[in-house]
Every structure is written in C-alpha cells, then in structure tokens.
Design a protein around this motif. Structure first.
Motif, short mmCIF file in Angstrom:
data_model
loop_
_atom_site.label_atom_id
_atom_site.label_comp_id
_atom_site.label_asym_id
_atom_site.label_seq_id
_atom_site.Cartn_x
_atom_site.Cartn_y
_atom_site.Cartn_z
N GLN A 86 28.22 34.60 160.83
CA GLN A 86 27.47 35.83 160.55
C GLN A 86 28.39 37.05 160.60
O GLN A 86 28.35 37.90 159.70
N VAL A 87 29.21 37.15 161.63
CA VAL A 87 30.07 38.32 161.80
C VAL A 87 31.11 38.40 160.68
O VAL A 87 31.37 39.49 160.15
N LEU A 88 31.71 37.27 160.30
CA LEU A 88 32.77 37.30 159.31
C LEU A 88 32.26 37.38 157.87
O LEU A 88 32.94 37.94 157.01
N SER A 89 31.07 36.84 157.62
CA SER A 89 30.54 36.89 156.25
C SER A 89 29.72 38.15 156.00
O SER A 89 29.61 38.63 154.87
N ASN A 90 29.14 38.73 157.06
CA ASN A 90 28.31 39.93 156.89
C ASN A 90 28.55 40.91 158.04
O ASN A 90 27.65 41.20 158.83
N PRO A 91 29.78 41.45 158.15
CA PRO A 91 30.08 42.36 159.27
C PRO A 91 29.30 43.66 159.15
O PRO A 91 29.05 44.15 158.04
N SER A 92 28.90 44.23 160.28
CA SER A 92 28.12 45.47 160.26
C SER A 92 28.94 46.69 160.66
O SER A 92 28.72 47.79 160.14
N HIS A 93 29.90 46.54 161.56
CA HIS A 93 30.69 47.69 162.01
C HIS A 93 31.85 47.95 161.04
O HIS A 93 32.47 47.01 160.54
N PRO A 94 32.14 49.22 160.73
CA PRO A 94 33.24 49.54 159.81
C PRO A 94 34.58 48.91 160.21
O PRO A 94 35.35 48.49 159.35
N TYR A 95 34.85 48.83 161.51
CA TYR A 95 36.12 48.26 161.97
C TYR A 95 36.19 46.77 161.61
O TYR A 95 37.22 46.30 161.11
N THR A 96 35.09 46.04 161.83
CA THR A 96 35.06 44.61 161.48
C THR A 96 35.19 44.43 159.97
O THR A 96 35.88 43.54 159.50
N LYS A 97 34.49 45.30 159.21
CA LYS A 97 34.61 45.24 157.75
C LYS A 97 36.05 45.40 157.31
O LYS A 97 36.54 44.72 156.40
N GLY A 98 36.76 46.32 157.97
CA GLY A 98 38.17 46.55 157.65
C GLY A 98 39.03 45.34 157.97
O GLY A 98 39.88 44.94 157.17
N LEU A 99 38.81 44.74 159.14
CA LEU A 99 39.59 43.56 159.54
C LEU A 99 39.39 42.42 158.54
O LEU A 99 40.33 41.72 158.18
#
Length: 564
Positions: free
Chosen positions: A244-257
């Motif tokens: 869930q976190v890697l396919s649909n990240p919610s935080h901008p920092y995770t999206k960037g990573l």
C-alpha cells in the motif's frame, strides 16, 4: 498477534560543543512476532540511531528522553532502563544486529570463525569445539562456500558478500528472537543482494524470526517486508502495509522516495528528487522516447571515436616463487575491445571482480596493461612516457566510488579543488584559481562559503559533488565514473545523476560510467557493455539488452534486480 517490540515516544538528542541536535523526534511503532518491519529514509532521517537505541549501543553524546520507552516482549521489559548486566544477556542472545558495513563490523585481526565462536561461547556457555561445530553449521546454512576455509580466513581474505554472510551467521548463531538488519545489502551486487535477501527469507521461515529491516532502497524493502514505516528528519511520516505504501504513497516525502528510484521501464530527461515533491507536491516527468534515444545514438556514432580500446589485457600476479618470480597470473581484463564516441555515456556493468574497475583505471593510466591498445583521440596512451601522458592527464579524470576516501581530510575542499589547477599551472595565479574553484562549487550545487570547510563537514552526496568539481577543475573531456552513486540515498543519487547529465550537455563531456546497478545504467547510458570474469559478455543498447537478454549471465543479472 503478540507484540515483540513496542517503541513509544522515542526522542534522542546528541549533545556537543555546538549545542544539541535532535536526531529522533518522538517516534512510536511496534513489531509483531514473526513479522518483518521495514524502516525507510535517507541518511540523517534517524533510522539507524533508532535501531541502535534498541540495542543500547548509542554513543556517550546521545541522550534518550526520560519518558521514551522501548518495551520488549509484551511490555515486560523497558530496554532503556534495565541494568547493563541484564541488557548484556539480551544483546546478542535475544536481539542481534547486522551492521551496514561488514568490513568495519568484523575485527580485522581475528579469523572469521573465532569471531562467531566467541559470540556462541559468551551466550551459550559451551566449549570451543561445540561452538566451532555450531559456527560451521551456520556457515553452511548461510551458504558460504567451503565453510572450513572461511572459518580460518581473515575478513580481508573474503569478498563483501561473504563478509555479510559471516555477519548474518554471527547474528543468528544464538537463535535470537529479533534480528535488526541495518542496510545489509547496500553497495552489494544485485546477484549477491538477491542471495542475501533469499537467505534472510529462508531463515525467517525456518526459525520464526522477527526482523527490523532498515534500508533506503525501496526495491529491497518491497521484496522482504510485511509493513513499512517512512522516516524523515527524525519523525515517522507514513506507515502501513508495504504494498500500500509503495504503490499508493500519501506523504510528499514518500512520493519523492518512490519516484526518484530509476526505472527499468522508462528513461527520463531529468530524474525527480525528494525536494521536487516536498516543495511542489508533484513532478512532471518527461520521458525519453525510444526514437529520441536512437536518434541521439546515431548522431553520436556519426563522429570519430574519442576512445578506442583494442584487445586489452590486464593481469596481476596470483602466485610467486620463493625467489619472487611470478608463477601464476590472474587475468583481470581479457581481450576487451570497444569504442566510445564524443558526448556518449558508455556503461560498464557486472558483478564485483568482473574487471570493470580495473578497465576504467587502465584507461586513466592508473593501472598498467599487459597488452593491447588504448587510443585516445588517435594516440596510444599505453606507449607514452609519463611526460608524454601529462597533457592527457588533464583530459582524462576519474571520480571514485568512495568520496570520503578520495578527499584529504586535512585539506579544505577549496584547497582540494584548487590543487590540481596549481599542479598543472592553470589560470595564472592563486586568486584566479580560487575564483574558478568557487565557480565550480556553484556549478555542482554547493556554495562559495563552503570553500573553507573540511570533507567531514559534508554529507556523502555533497562530498561526491566536491569530487565532481575537482575532476572538472582541469576542464577534462573524458570522465571515468567508478560506482560513484552506489552507496548514496536514492534522492541524493538522483540529484548526482541529474548533475552529470547537465554537465555532459554544458561541457560536452564523455563518460565511462561504471556501475553494478542496472536501473541506474538504463537511465544514464547510451550503450552498455556487460563484463563477466574479465571478458565481455555483451555489448549493445541498454533497452535491447534488458528487454531481450540472450546470455544466461545477463538474464541472471536482470532477474536479480529487486522490485523491478
């Protein structure tokens, strides 16, 4: 499920003469029995410091806040407050740790087997013979070749992947309930990395082990973890099931990573970085089409090659007689031939020991060749004297893998960049050289006031930029980039790759780009040569090699890429 580990409001401060620095800022998370929890974040995010606090291995300058708790086994024990002798019994026996760098984690003056048997004897109170049997059994379980030989070998006598397996055997030798793995696969070849991940999965299935797996590589996290927490500047910014976190990240920092990891599916004009998402919330990627890629390659190859390597052979003495005469040779590079065109980024890929670094060093005249030709602009570099090669030394520069080892810790970075200009008597005087140094610092994204700082005052990514600036000081035409982004965080890596692409266009540079990371090679390179045991396995366009790998060795490399 039973909670094995529960951390509440963990706050860690570092105290120094300059004041207090908060490394971990009130994080809370838990780990269930039999679960693998991933902790993701860049260098400085606090992930390694958090894991060291669990083991009570923080340096003396670190302080945990009094209301912070690290509960072990259903809140039965607070690891932060128990007496040292009680913690000693837990550390190693119940909670074990694999550190990031196995070479510095293993004692260089003791044999590998002695170091593993010591841990077994301390915690299990058995004699040496029993401990040795257990150690050899674990060496077999972690699939080390010839366990008896490695038991008697010193750390420097075995490869990086083998050292990491020795560390895993040592950590697992007392059958711990929790294994903390801190960046256990950083800078390893993809095939060795895959073997280590497979091994850790097997051990988890076999022993019911729980794991805390720390990494900045999201591909690795996706392969082995059940849940993941994302850390940024000492805080947890996102948490959830790994898919869930890697396919649909919610935080901008995770999206960037997630976004700044190079993809095997597409090539971009510019790599996204974490600041793009933190500042703007999104990134508009511009994809390089296959037609654009082919057009660029055709244009490059319409020129005369800047570098022509013909039947190059490099070998090292493997054995010597009592009188010092070489009786056996190791062929590091065997009969290699290829051309590189002006403005091209030519990739070299392969596992450790395949000869790619030796090839790069030989082209830069840092290693002697046994036979063959290296023609640079039509002139054979191998037949030149040192005096004849001196003008070419300015044109052919190297950016090495470890930026910290490449810089003199006693010299400011300004002096380090200015020194080669002085040696080659460029720009007339020191005032002009200093102005040029400041200009180069700004070109690579650093500031003028960094001139007086020392290497230890910079991050890994900044140090690599300094090395790039130093290489540019002599206005080179050909840069050998040797694994220069292999140990960098994905966002820092993306920033350095963007810088290299910009410099290539600005200064008309040609790169020999050496890497074991095939996704980075795909993003950066116009053509690619894969090496295996000193020989050329395949030479062609990355797209063709990746989509239609014909050789079994190349297929194995591509299959080993995590999270592809």
């Amino acid at each position: 499920m039973d909670k094995l580990l529960e951390i509440n409001n963990l706050v860690i401060d570092f105290h120094s003469e300059q004041g207090m620095t908060r490394a971990v800022d009130g994080i809370s998370f838990f780990l269930n029995k039999g679960e693998t929890l991933g902790i993701v974040g860049e260098s400085g995010s606090g992930k390694s410091v958090s894991s060291l606090s669990i083991m009570r291995l923080l340096p003396a300058s670190a302080r945990c806040q009094t209301d912070s708790t690290v509960y072990w086994k259903n809140a039965a024990t607070n690891l932060l407050t128990i007496p040292d002798d009680q913690m000693q019994k837990i550390r190693g026996a119940q909670i074990a740790m694999i550190f990031q760098e196995p070479m510095t984690s293993l004692n260089p003056v003791f044999r590998c087997g002695e170091q593993v048997t010591e841990a077994i004897q301390i915690h299990q109170k058995v004699n040496f013979e029993t401990a040795k049997k257990q150690a050899l059994s674990w060496f077999e379980k972690v699939k080390l070749p010839d366990p008896e030989r490695i038991f008697n070998a010193y750390p420097h006598q075995i490869s990086g992947g083998q050292k990491q397996r020795v560390m895993i055997a040592m950590a697992m030798s007392c059958n711990p309930d929790l294994l903390i793995a801190d960046e256990p696969t950083t800078a390893l070849d993809v095939t060795v990395q895959k073997a280590i991940l497979d091994l850790m999965r097997d051990l988890r299935a076999e022993t019911g082990l729980s794991m805390l797996f720390i990494s900045h590589d999201l591909g690795v996290i996706s392969e082995i973890c059940d849940r993941v927490i994302v850390m940024h500047q000492g805080k947890v910014v996102e948490e959830g099931p790994v898919e869930q976190v890697l396919s649909n990240p919610s935080h901008p920092y995770t999206k960037g990573l997630v976004a700044c990891r190079p993809s095997l599916k597409q090539k971009l004009w510019r790599m996204p970085t974490v600041p793009d998402f933190l500042e703007h919330g999104h990134f508009e990627a511009r994809v390089i089409t296959h037609e654009e890629d082919q057009s660029r390659c055709a244009q490059l190859q319409s020129q005369r090659p800047i570098l022509e390597v013909s039947h190059l052979q490099v070998r090292y003495p493997a054995k010597k007689s009592w009188w010092g005469k070489t009786t056996e040779w190791t062929n590091a590079v065997q009969d290699i031939s290829f051309e590189v065109y002006p403005g091209e980024t030519f990739g070299l890929a392969g596992e450790s020991g395949c000869g790619k670094t030796t090839l790069g060093r030989t082209i830069a005249r840092l290693t002697d060749a046994h036979s063959g030709e290296i023609l640079y602009k039509g002139q054979n570099l191998l037949t030149m004297s040192d005096a004849e090669f001196r003008p070419f030394r300015k044109e052919i520069q190297v950016v090495f893998q470890d930026p910290y080892a490449s810089l003199n810790p006693k010299m400011t970075i300004g002096e380090a960049i200015l020194e080669p200009m002085k040696v080659h008597q460029l720009y007339g005087n020191d005032a002009a050289r200093k102005a040029k140094t400041i200009e180069l610092l700004e070109i690579v994204g650093l500031k003028a006031d960094h001139y007086q700082r020392y290497p230890h005052q910079f991050s890994g990514g900044q140090r690599q930029r300094i090395c790039v600036a130093r290489a540019l000081a002599l206005e080179p035409k050909f840069l050998v980039c040797d694994e220069m982004v292999s140990a960098l965080d994905v966002s820092v890596q993306a920033t350095v790759l963007n810088l290299l692409m910009e410099l290539r266009e600005t200064f008309g540079l040609t790169y020999l780009f050496i890497s074991h990371d095939l996704s980075v090679i795909k993003q950066m390179c116009d053509r690619l040569m894969v090496m295996n045991q000193g020989q050329m396995e395949v030479l062609g366009y990355p797209e063709d090699i990746y989509t239609r790998p014909e050789r079994p060795y190349v297929q194995k490399l591509i299959e080993a890429i995590p999270g592809k």
